[in-house]
Each structure stands twice: as structure tokens, then as C-alpha cells.
Design a protein around this motif. Sequence first.
Motif, PDB file in Angstrom:
ATOM      1  N   SER A 110       0.853  -1.198   0.000  1.00 57.45           N
ATOM      2  CA  SER A 110       0.000   0.000   0.000  1.00 57.45           C
ATOM      3  C   SER A 110       0.887   1.246   0.000  1.00 57.45           C
ATOM      4  O   SER A 110       2.103   1.153   0.233  1.00 57.45           O
ATOM      5  CB  SER A 110      -0.886  -0.004   1.241  1.00 57.45           C
ATOM      6  OG  SER A 110      -0.076   0.221   2.389  1.00 57.45           O
ATOM      7  N   GLY A 165       1.037   3.627   2.208  1.00 61.36           N
ATOM      8  CA  GLY A 165       1.651   3.807   3.532  1.00 61.36           C
ATOM      9  C   GLY A 165       2.828   2.877   3.726  1.00 61.36           C
ATOM     10  O   GLY A 165       3.885   3.266   4.255  1.00 61.36           O
ATOM     11  N   GLN A 166       2.648   1.623   3.271  1.00 62.87           N
ATOM     12  CA  GLN A 166       3.735   0.644   3.420  1.00 62.87           C
ATOM     13  C   GLN A 166       4.943   1.041   2.563  1.00 62.87           C
ATOM     14  O   GLN A 166       6.093   0.928   2.997  1.00 62.87           O
ATOM     15  CB  GLN A 166       3.236  -0.745   3.018  1.00 62.87           C
ATOM     16  CG  GLN A 166       2.277  -1.343   4.039  1.00 62.87           C
ATOM     17  CD  GLN A 166       1.579  -2.592   3.511  1.00 62.87           C
ATOM     18  OE1 GLN A 166       1.383  -2.755   2.307  1.00 62.87           O
ATOM     19  NE2 GLN A 166       1.201  -3.458   4.436  1.00 62.87           N
ATOM     20  N   ARG A 189       6.861   3.691   4.217  1.00 58.91           N
ATOM     21  CA  ARG A 189       7.672   3.163   5.331  1.00 58.91           C
ATOM     22  C   ARG A 189       8.952   2.535   4.810  1.00 58.91           C
ATOM     23  O   ARG A 189      10.019   2.633   5.427  1.00 58.91           O
ATOM     24  CB  ARG A 189       6.888   2.119   6.113  1.00 58.91           C
ATOM     25  CG  ARG A 189       5.758   2.699   6.912  1.00 58.91           C
ATOM     26  CD  ARG A 189       5.040   1.559   7.561  1.00 58.91           C
ATOM     27  NE  ARG A 189       3.764   1.964   8.092  1.00 58.91           N
ATOM     28  CZ  ARG A 189       3.213   1.369   9.124  1.00 58.91           C
ATOM     29  NH1 ARG A 189       3.819   0.366   9.718  1.00 58.91           N
ATOM     30  NH2 ARG A 189       2.055   1.750   9.563  1.00 58.91           N
ATOM     31  N   THR A 220       4.001  13.051   3.702  1.00 59.35           N
ATOM     32  CA  THR A 220       2.653  12.562   4.031  1.00 59.35           C
ATOM     33  C   THR A 220       1.623  12.998   2.988  1.00 59.35           C
ATOM     34  O   THR A 220       0.438  12.707   3.128  1.00 59.35           O
ATOM     35  CB  THR A 220       2.208  13.097   5.411  1.00 59.35           C
ATOM     36  OG1 THR A 220       2.259  14.543   5.359  1.00 59.35           O
ATOM     37  CG2 THR A 220       3.099  12.602   6.520  1.00 59.35           C
ATOM     38  N   LEU A 225      -0.564  10.304   1.610  1.00 56.45           N
ATOM     39  CA  LEU A 225      -1.058   9.298   2.569  1.00 56.45           C
ATOM     40  C   LEU A 225      -2.372   9.761   3.203  1.00 56.45           C
ATOM     41  O   LEU A 225      -2.598  10.969   3.346  1.00 56.45           O
ATOM     42  CB  LEU A 225      -0.019   9.075   3.672  1.00 56.45           C
ATOM     43  CG  LEU A 225       1.351   8.549   3.224  1.00 56.45           C
ATOM     44  CD1 LEU A 225       2.261   8.396   4.446  1.00 56.45           C
ATOM     45  CD2 LEU A 225       1.222   7.218   2.499  1.00 56.45           C
ATOM     46  N   ASN A 276      -2.404   6.668   7.947  1.00 57.56           N
ATOM     47  CA  ASN A 276      -1.043   6.361   7.529  1.00 57.56           C
ATOM     48  C   ASN A 276      -0.096   7.525   7.821  1.00 57.56           C
ATOM     49  O   ASN A 276       1.075   7.319   8.164  1.00 57.56           O
ATOM     50  CB  ASN A 276      -1.000   6.017   6.039  1.00 57.56           C
ATOM     51  CG  ASN A 276      -1.336   4.556   5.795  1.00 57.56           C
ATOM     52  OD1 ASN A 276      -0.749   3.677   6.418  1.00 57.56           O
ATOM     53  ND2 ASN A 276      -2.281   4.295   4.912  1.00 57.56           N
ATOM     54  N   GLU A 283       0.771   7.378  11.479  1.00 61.28           N
ATOM     55  CA  GLU A 283       1.710   6.270  11.753  1.00 61.28           C
ATOM     56  C   GLU A 283       3.117   6.610  11.263  1.00 61.28           C
ATOM     57  O   GLU A 283       4.102   6.335  11.942  1.00 61.28           O
ATOM     58  CB  GLU A 283       1.213   4.993  11.061  1.00 61.28           C
ATOM     59  CG  GLU A 283       0.023   4.373  11.765  1.00 61.28           C
ATOM     60  CD  GLU A 283      -0.535   3.153  11.016  1.00 61.28           C
ATOM     61  OE1 GLU A 283      -1.565   2.637  11.472  1.00 61.28           O
ATOM     62  OE2 GLU A 283       0.066   2.755  10.001  1.00 61.28           O
TER      63      GLU A 283
END
Lengths: 230, 407
Positions: A146, A148-149, A152, A172, A175, A179, A182
Motif C-alpha cells: 500500500s 503507507g507501506q 515506510r 505525508t 497518505l 497512515n 503512523e
Amino acid sequence: MSTILECKHLTKQYHQGDTTVNALQGVDVSFNKGEFVSISGPSGSGKSTLLHIIGSLEQPTDGDVILDGISLRNESRRELADIRLNRIGFVFQAYNLIPVLTAAENVEFILQLQGVDRQARRARSGELLKQVGLEGLENRRPGQLSGGQQQRVAVARALASHPAIVLADEPTANLDSKNSDELLALMSKLNQESNVTIIVATHDPKVIAHTRRHIVLTDGNIETDETRAA
Amino acid sequence: MRVLLILIPFAWRNLWRNQRRTLITLLVVSVGVWSILTFNAVIRAWSDSSLAGSLKNMTAEAQIHAQDYLDDPDMAHSFPEPTGELLQLLNSPSVANWAPRVRTPAIIQSEYETLPVTLVGIDPDREAGVSFIADSVKQGVQLKDAKDEGVILGRHLAKRLNTRIGKRIVLMANDINGRLEERGAKVIGIFSSSPTMEDSFMFTGLRPAQKLLHADGRLSEIAMMSSAQTPLPQLVTMTRQAAPGLDIQSWDELQPMTKGIHDLTEGFIYVWLWVMFVLIAIGVVNTQLMAVFERTQEFGLLQALGFRPNWVILEVLLEALQIIGFGVLVGSLAAYASVYFLQDGISLEGLSAGADFLGIERVLYPRLEAREFFTTVIVVWGLGVLTALWPARRAVKFNVIEAMRST
């Protein structure tokens, strides 16, 4: 705290036909080791330009950047590439992972270019992906993760080589709220644990709220530079 | 080296991001290499067969004459049958075959027609492996030996003379002293060859020819073929040393036209190679340029992450190196398989009259020579990768920021 990055009278002009745009007008600013700094300002205020010049992706029209004691002013393209490889981590708005590599390989790629041996690379990427909460997803390619992933993974990649600074340009922006929260929590945690300097260019008030120091740029000048008490 | 080891698998993965495009490029390179190698093998078989045919038409690989014979080919310019050092060389392993001949302009007369002809006195056993006459007698019989007084005519000449096997003809020629001599002889065989050979040559035994021309123990020419162990230029040099008073010439000096045609065929092979290479290059450049334009953002990212500009160039070149290398491998294997499949020869029986006219053998045997095989492979691969330098250099021309902003 020691100074890790110093910008001396940074000026950047762009020429668009007969018009000259002053993106930066003599910016003087220093950053200490371990700081988590946000830079905000309206569109065209020069925040991305400042980040690009600090990251040696662009050359200033005038002025200099001293990173970890090294002047970036007169370095060759090759030397600047080496500085980026060894001393700067990047997190971009559009994730920008290498699509043919898995999450773990994206993190390891930088280390591989640095000549870190396979075992150490594996250990470092495993540790970082675990820290960013992607344990078990190491072998997935960006298309299988995704947004967000992916971001990361980009953070893990930025930290992989123990850089002097991490530069994040609107990390961001793509996102959703969950997300974003996070990711910011993760960056704050990594900033504290690794004592790495993180500079974020952003419009997002949530990001600004997570940082202790906040710089506002307007028309290529620093309007305010505030550090909140811990 | 370290970077190379990182980039090789990286480039391989990038190649297969667009499978259809990669497969099309692979097909272009493979078909190109296959066609270059296979076409080369077939054309070379044709060219070699044509050359062999020309050499068998009484030229052989080299000839020995008396000085001035080639300018004035009559028995006044003859030389003694070989002895001593020359005979020793001719019988050495450096010479595969050699044939002594008496060869002079003559007139042949039948009951109906009188025609000019070249009279050749031969030792039929020695002509095997040197000229076509040893295995071209299609009607009647071959000369038994050098003493045979019968004559063998070409099919076309026999037709023009309105004669046939068993009939007698009259031969007239100037002897060694320039006097006109004549003798009757019986037609014992008809040979079949190219129209020129059938029309211009008639054969009889060496000894009767010498006798007619009052040239016992003398020859007009010796035709010879080099052995595998001695290259022709070396044999020519050795013969010149063994017979310093004689005129020794190789086939390319004797038949510059044949040499020119042979060289032209070689040139045609190279023209084909370059045409195919240009097509391959267009395919590779197109693929790589598309790949570079599509991945401009990624190349910007790689440089932002610390990729040196020359690593980006290397990455693009490695992609070209791999796709061309793979294509060359597939094309080479296909060419090898094709030539292997044709190893029993390409039959030209259906074109036999045309083959005779062109002086080529009726079966062509294509073959891949190692030197040409590796030259083609290396040239296509090397030049293909050089061609890819253009898109590779474009990949680092972009400003990193502009590159990353592109979509």
C-alpha cells in the motif's frame, strides 16, 4: 549539540524567459545533530528548493552548504553522488521505490552500493523493516504494498546507511490520515532512537506538530525559525 | 567490479519489466544474427562452389608455363617435362594433385564443319582432382591413359560439328616449329560442362598431342592444386624457387575476373551484415530510448539516492549488452541448427542446366566457419552495445530534479 548542516547565504534564481524568479534570497540557517525540523511556507516560498540544495540535487546560484564539515559548493557530480549515497537519506512525496526490487532489496540497495557485505545488509534491512512495521513483507515488490507501506520502506531506505541527515519532501502528502499519523510517529521514534537529523518540507500541520523546530519560509526568506521547548 | 556485480542482475530485471518490448527486440536481434550467419553460410557455399567450378575449368589453383606462353599460347613457348627439384616439389606433400598438359590452338574438321578449338593433350589419371574432364565424360569412354589417341569433344562442339562417337575428325595445329600439322582421330567420348568449355576444348592423350606437335618431352602447362598443409601463396613461392625460369601464377592472377566475382560475393556478405546490423541497431536504440524515456523519473531517483552518472550509463549499457547477448545466442544457435540441418547439402538438381551454366556444383554445402561465426557475433554484440551508448547518455543528461518530476 553539534552543528551537522550549515546553509550560508543560499541564493537560487530561476530564469523563465525574461523573468527571473528568486526562489531563495540569501538563506542562512544551521541544523544540529539529532534535530527534527519542519520547513513550511506557501507554494513557491522556496522550501523544496532549499531541501534540494541541501540534498545536493541542485546547485545554488550563490552561497554554500556545509554538510558534516564538507562544502558542497565545488564538488563534482560524481562526488555529490557519493555524498548523497553516504551522508544523505531521502524520503520523497511519491514514495519513489525501485519497482523491480523487493522491499528488502530497496533498503539493501544503498548498502550494496556502499559495499556493505551481504550478511550485514540482510541484518540491517531486516532490523529497519521490523522497526517500520513491515516484518513479513520483506519480499514484496512496491506494487504489492500500500502507499503507507511503500512510504515506510522509503523511510527504512533513507535510514539504512546511517546518514548524517534525512531529507523528506512532503512525505505525508499522498497518505491518508491514519497512515500519515503512523508515519510521523515512526519518524519521531527513529529520530529519537537514531539521533539522526530529519528535515521535512511540508504543508501538513500534523507534521509541523511532530517537530520541535519549525521554520517558515516566505518568498525565499526565512520568516520565522522557532524551537519549542521539550 | 562490485558495482558491475550489482548492476548485472539489476539490469536483467529491468529488461523484463516490459516483456513484450524485450521479446520483440530479442526477436529482431535473433532473426538478424540468424540471417547473417545462415545467409553467409549459403552465399559462401555458392561462392566457393562457383570458384571451385571455375578452377576446375582447366585453371586449377596455379599453373606453370614457359615465359611468354600466356601472351602467345603456342608450342613455341613450351617447356621441358619437369625433372629434378621441380618434379620433387610436384610429388611432395605440398601438392595435392598436378597435371601436365599440352595446350594449343587448333582447327577441328568433321565431314560437315570446320571449327576453331583448343586442343589439350592430357594424362587422364592426373587430371582427377585438377580439372572437370576427369569426371565429365557423359557418353562414350574416357581416355585410357596419356597414350590414348582417341579424342573427347564437348557435347555442344560435337553437335556443331555434326559428329558423334565412333566418327573420325581431323585435327590441325601448328607444331613447335610453326609448321601446320594434321592427323585424323576417332571420337571416343563426349563430355558435358559449361557451354564455353563444351564449345572450346577438345582432349586427347598427352603423348599423341606431343607427337602431332613435334614436341616430345615438352609441355605447355602444368596445373596444380595445393594440399591442405601448404597454403597456395606459399606453394607458388616454393614453385618459383624450384623453377626460376618458368612463369608460375596462381588462379587469381590467371583469372582476375573470377577473383573479382569472388571478392564481390564476399563484399555482398558484408553489405548484408551491415544492413542487418542497421536493422538490429534501430531495434536496440528504439527499445533503449523508450526504456530511458519511460524511466526518466527512476534514473533521477537513482541519482538522488547516490548513483553516479556513469553507473546509470553502465546500467543502460548492461541492459543492451544482455538483450543483444541473449539475442545473439539465440540467433547463433538457430543459425547453427539451420546449417546443421543443411549439412547434407542444398540440391540444385532442379536447376542443373543453370548450375552448369553458372559453373557451380549441383549440391551446395553451407558451412559456418569458426572465424566468421565469432567475428559476426562479436561485431553485432559490440556495435549493438556501442549503439546503446546514445540512449544511455541521454539517461544522465536530465537534471535530477527535472527527471524526478517527470512522469
